[in-house]
Design an enzyme around this catalytic site. Structure first.
Site, mmCIF file in Angstrom:
data_model
loop_
_atom_site.group_PDB
_atom_site.id
_atom_site.type_symbol
_atom_site.label_atom_id
_atom_site.label_comp_id
_atom_site.label_asym_id
_atom_site.label_seq_id
_atom_site.Cartn_x
_atom_site.Cartn_y
_atom_site.Cartn_z
ATOM 1 C CE LYS A 1 -4.112 -2.262 1.835
ATOM 2 N NZ LYS A 1 -3.623 -3.489 2.461
ATOM 3 N NE ARG A 2 6.106 0.822 1.429
ATOM 4 C CZ ARG A 2 5.911 0.023 2.482
ATOM 5 N NH1 ARG A 2 4.688 -0.159 2.959
ATOM 6 N NH2 ARG A 2 6.927 -0.560 3.083
#
Lengths: 308, 308
Positions: free
Chosen positions: B105-106
């Site tokens: 979830k960057r």
């Protein structure tokens, strides 16, 4: 930690933060050469170059500034070795009494969000022992998940006196694609700002909240509105310098007390020696160029605040 | 990589992914004891326990499933040592020919987003040499920044044949705070879904795009709409099992071809031995319990798809 940040800003008269976002092509050749001579052209060598580069900048500027903001992506791209350099940088900055804002932009839900919070701001339990993994003072957090994503970070902040900066309106050109969409006639970023203000009330320091916001310098008019929406939240302002923001654009991010905002510059400070303006320092003295760039940035913002 | 995912789903008849999200309290005592005996109650000890636990689950399930999804937060909370266990897990799963979805979830902008992309999906240059730091096959990405955040990931995906799953509608209760807000009468997540479809057109595999979406199992009606908005995007569906989603809720996430979705279960599989249903396996045989839970999940989803 917000109280310490405020205190340090008052002491230095410098509402600025130096973004430690090292790209290999910023790093002077003599540092890269020395690192590669010791470790080869390896991830370890890259990490050593980053660390030596950072250390030079911190040594040359720590007495002028309240805080640094290492951008973890620039370390993570070199894998485990890069992350070791991140940790080393955080620890070193803390030994210089700098406030460390981990620009990690993490965000997830429930126990996963809690795991990020523990890793970056808190302590983790292993059997009967407890460890502090990365130990930044603040972390940046992405709000897309809503409260479920932010609350676990807040719990850890409460326990460890750490703080957050929540993304509200980001500095990039396409930030409007979702953030500016109108909801009942008002842009989404205002809704996010209102939530930041609400969350912030639960975690107040002396004058400001432990929960701050990120609002890009490139959108000064929106900053003006958001300043009012979140009166007790510190605003972390990226986009100064390299991304186009100027001192005069920034006054609206500050409250009447001259506080409430902290302006980040990364490339403009750490790679100052590459600019024509500071070229006379030379690559060998890159850290002195960074020091001069910090002094100039402080003067620019101070001037703008005095002239408003 | 999307072609490989589709091929493996067809071969296993299992549109599922096992979430390798190890919490220490999931890990059977005999594994923790052995790890702590060797490394003490240290971060290294915790990392060893995680790794041995993961290895057991992978060995017991890899022939049944197309993919795994390690959640990096669960490793990052143990600092550098935890991230070494993440890397070891990714490498081991790839050696078993599993597709690895890095649930990271960057999300950031420009060169920072590129750095995350390089670190997780691409290769990084150090002088004349090139290295692959974490080397997952897919990564999850947060869309809050808009296109500026996603495009740098897409560049790396193009070069390295890797893929993305973009958060569209997340499985948590508060996901509606921002994601459901109406923009011109339509919820924000639909707008994000439309963008995913557009981005996806630029990066097509044979039948599906390299750019997929995350839509929570807990919102089946929204999944139905989003399925149509993004016909060529695979949907990664979290929230099955522990978060409350059931097989029957999932049929709308699939296309008529029986493809187009991959359902994640984490706790429900990896900590199956803790459920009453699988308690008879005992903690020593936790991996066999996980295998049975995988078989049951495949049957549940297969049954639901056949009955629609």
């Amino acid at each position: 930690m917000i109280n310490k940040l405020v205190e340090k800003i008052k002491k230095t008269n410098a509402p600025i933060v130096v973004g430690l976002d090292p790209m290999l092509n910023y790093i002077p050749e003599h540092i890269q050469k020395a690192a590669f001579a010791e470790y080869g052209e390896t991830l370890e060598g890259a990490a050593e170059a980053i660390w030596q580069y950072n250390k030079g900048i911190v040594d040359a500027t720590y007495d002028l500034i309240p805080a640094v903001k290492p951008q973890i992506a620039m370390y993570e791209q070199f894998g485990i070795e890069g992350l070791k350099a991140f940790k080393k940088t955080v620890d070193y900055c803390k030994s210089k009494d700098l406030v460390v804002i981990g620009d990690v932009k993490r965000g997830d839900i429930g126990s996963t969000s809690a795991a990020y919070a523990v890793g970056h701001l808190g302590s983790v339990q292993v059997g009967s022992k407890s460890y502090v993994p990365f130990d930044e003072d603040f972390a940046t957090v992405n709000p897309y998940f809503g409260s479920d994503g932010v609350k676990p970070f807040m719990e850890v902040c409460k326990e460890h006196k750490k703080g957050l900066f929540i993304l509200v309106k980001t500095s990039n050109p396409s930030s409007g694609e979702f953030q500016d969409q109108l909801v009942d006639g008002r842009p989404l970023y205002e809704l996010v700002g209102e939530k930041v203000a609400q969350w912030g009330e639960e975690l107040m320091g002396d004058d400001y909240s432990y929960i701050g916001a990120v609002v890009g310098a490139t959108y000064p008019e929106m900053g003006k509105v958001l300043r009012k929406v979140m009166p007790k939240s510190f605003i972390l302002v990226p986009g100064y310098g390299a991304q186009g923001g100027k001192g005069a654009d920034l006054v609206h991010f500050f409250n009447e007390d001259g506080l409430g905002a902290i302006v980040n510059s990364s490339r403009g400070i750490i790679a100052a020696y590459k600019q024509e303006k500071y070229a006379s320092f030379g690559a060998e003295n890159y850290a002195d160029a960074s020091r001069q760039a910090v002094l100039d940035m402080i003067a620019d913002i101070d001037g703008a605040l005095k002239n408003r």
